[in-house]
Design a protein around this motif. Structure first.
Motif, short mmCIF file in Angstrom:
data_model
loop_
_atom_site.label_atom_id
_atom_site.label_comp_id
_atom_site.label_asym_id
_atom_site.label_seq_id
_atom_site.Cartn_x
_atom_site.Cartn_y
_atom_site.Cartn_z
N HIS A 96 -5.53 -2.70 -0.52
CA HIS A 96 -5.46 -3.85 -1.41
C HIS A 96 -6.71 -4.72 -1.29
O HIS A 96 -7.28 -5.16 -2.30
CB HIS A 96 -4.21 -4.68 -1.09
CG HIS A 96 -3.79 -5.59 -2.19
ND1 HIS A 96 -4.37 -6.82 -2.41
CD2 HIS A 96 -2.87 -5.44 -3.18
CE1 HIS A 96 -3.81 -7.38 -3.46
NE2 HIS A 96 -2.91 -6.57 -3.96
N GLU A 105 -1.64 -0.03 3.10
CA GLU A 105 -1.59 -0.74 1.82
C GLU A 105 -2.46 -1.99 1.83
O GLU A 105 -3.16 -2.28 0.86
CB GLU A 105 -0.14 -1.13 1.49
CG GLU A 105 0.77 0.07 1.23
CD GLU A 105 2.25 -0.29 1.28
OE1 GLU A 105 3.07 0.49 0.78
OE2 GLU A 105 2.60 -1.36 1.85
N ARG A 106 -2.43 -2.71 2.93
CA ARG A 106 -3.20 -3.94 3.03
C ARG A 106 -4.68 -3.69 2.90
O ARG A 106 -5.40 -4.38 2.18
CB ARG A 106 -2.99 -4.56 4.42
CG ARG A 106 -1.87 -5.54 4.47
CD ARG A 106 -1.81 -6.15 5.86
NE ARG A 106 -0.54 -5.81 6.48
CZ ARG A 106 -0.15 -6.25 7.66
NH1 ARG A 106 -0.95 -7.05 8.36
NH2 ARG A 106 1.02 -5.91 8.14
N ASN A 139 4.41 -8.16 3.68
CA ASN A 139 5.17 -7.02 3.14
C ASN A 139 4.47 -5.66 3.10
O ASN A 139 5.14 -4.66 2.94
CB ASN A 139 5.64 -7.35 1.72
CG ASN A 139 6.53 -8.56 1.69
OD1 ASN A 139 7.68 -8.49 2.09
ND2 ASN A 139 6.00 -9.68 1.23
N ARG A 140 3.17 -5.65 3.16
CA ARG A 140 2.51 -4.35 3.00
C ARG A 140 2.16 -3.74 4.35
O ARG A 140 1.86 -4.46 5.31
CB ARG A 140 1.28 -4.50 2.13
CG ARG A 140 1.62 -4.84 0.68
CD ARG A 140 0.46 -4.60 -0.28
NE ARG A 140 -0.09 -5.85 -0.75
CZ ARG A 140 0.14 -6.39 -1.95
NH1 ARG A 140 0.94 -5.77 -2.81
NH2 ARG A 140 -0.40 -7.53 -2.28
N SER A 168 0.62 -9.51 1.11
CA SER A 168 0.06 -8.38 1.85
C SER A 168 0.52 -8.41 3.30
O SER A 168 1.07 -7.44 3.81
CB SER A 168 -1.47 -8.42 1.83
OG SER A 168 -1.97 -7.60 0.81
#
Lengths: 240, 240
Positions: free
Chosen positions: A154, A150-151, A145-146, A142
């Motif tokens: 997630h 997105e994090r 890369n996110r 996370s």
DNA sequence: CGCCTCATTGACCTAGTTCAATTTGGGTGG
DNA sequence: CCACCCAAATTGAACTAGGTCAATGAGGCG
């Protein structure tokens, strides 16, 4: 009972006999309570028992030179906050109460006895600590890369799935008592950016987060945005 | 012998009897070889044995939707690359060879037998997997909080300390056969930025990294820049 | 009522990314 | 031994996600 949430998690994955449940229950000794913000297990100190979180939310944190801290995992009821202190003997991080917490103690001596009398329990307890490692790996993904959106999505998915096992969700809604600043400490973002990102998630009609309550409006789309796959939580039944 | 590097690590921390060494040796079965780039343990597949890295470098990776991958841990000789597959039964990530690798297999059935006949081994093997979790946590700190310069410096310190235990350092120098692009995959940075940052470290007279060899020029200052504290590697002797 | 923590919003800044062009150097075949 | 190739490394220029700083709003509670 004290360890009911833990048993919910274990039963989800293992055929756990009544005898095994009894053994585990009998091994838990006293309980303790902590106020929000208190340190439950301090870094770098010898520990002789592990703490099962019975009620409340806690987290694993490291404090950095500049006074900042990083939250490395969220603990929910039914989680051992420091079962890994059994093999490690001391922790490389602290465990802090996010809300008022109740914990039950499992002395390391009793763990040794439990394992001796029933080696299968070694694998079950070991397994519990490996879930934490798996969560660490997913958080690594996370943060590395996110995007912020997105994090956050997630994390909301992860906590939803973990709370559901211990029956602390109410439909697609659950209590998640962190401040935006604490969310930031968990996700490697600033509180300011968390605020902006929450607004975005709200406007996208995916989730709301108000008064420490998460309300998922569209779980499927939320998972998709997050790239969330629950495999890393190992929620399915085990063969062993 | 096959498990010598592993024994170096264990002896550093435990008073390991000859009988225990013999038991562990006897439990290892066959070996296998992998070419650079090959997958040693694939994600999401049932595993019935764990692999001890005897020679070569490997890493734990997750592949992302966009074709990118994240390296989540570097495995060096003497490391079990997937001891956690014993409690987990399947992995949430792959293990990939970074160089040609030799592994020795330890069947899960034998682990169960070992633990039954000597419960202390459960704690020792469990401990080994908890080091990995601790490394994950430290990487989380790196990626979430440290600058590119600090991250790279921190990684060089970590690998230096881990290789020293298994006697794979030569003074302040060691072979570290990753490309700059792989370093990027481990640290959540682009290959381009790794190149720029390596240049900076070189100009600061801290470390050089050429031809896959790390050369530490000033360990004390490198640690300081990195904010490196080896406590998370748990290299000190254990009481248990 | 007033205080204090938490959340929100705006304006500006920067570490690291992206894209694209070279350069370097080891390996290989003739 | 040289010519060629290809992966890896380097460098420059422009871009962007998220950070920083600072001001304002909004609850909740003694």
């Amino acid at each position: 009972m004290l360890i009911d949430k833990l048993l919910l998690k274990i039963r989800e994955r293992y055929r756990f006999t009544e005898e095994e449940e009894r053994q585990l229950r009998a091994a838990m000794v006293e309980t303790a309570k902590f106020k929000a913000g208190e340190i439950i297990v301090p870094e770098d100190q010898e520990v002789s028992f592990s703490s099962l979180l019975v009620d409340g939310f806690a987290c694993r944190t490291k404090y950095l030179k500049d006074g900042e801290r990083q939250i490395m995992e969220i603990d929910v009821p039914g989680d051992f906050v420091d079962l890994h202190s059994y093999p490690l003997e001391r922790l490389d991080h602290s465990v802090t109460a996010l809300t008022p917490c109740t914990i039950a103690k499992l002395p390391h001596k009793k763990i040794t006895e439990l394992i001796r009398s029933n080696p299968r329990l070694a694998r079950i307890l070991w397994f519990a600590t490996m879930i934490d490692a798996s969560i660490h790996r997913e958080w690594l993904i996370s943060i590395a890369n996110r995007s912020a959106l997105e994090r956050l999505a997630h994390l909301f998915c992860e906590i939803y799935h973990r709370l559901r096992v211990v029956e602390l969700t109410d439909g697609l809604s659950y209590r998640f008592p962190l401040t935006q600043s604490e969310l930031g400490e968990a996700l490697g973002l600033t509180a300011v950016h968390i605020s902006r990102t929450l607004k975005q998630l709200r406007e996208m009609k995916l989730v709301t987060f108000h008064h420490r309550v998460v309300n998922i409006m569209d779980l499927e789309r939320l998972k998709e945005v997050a790239g969330f796959d629950p495999a890393y939580l190992f929620l399915e039944p085990r063969t062993g």
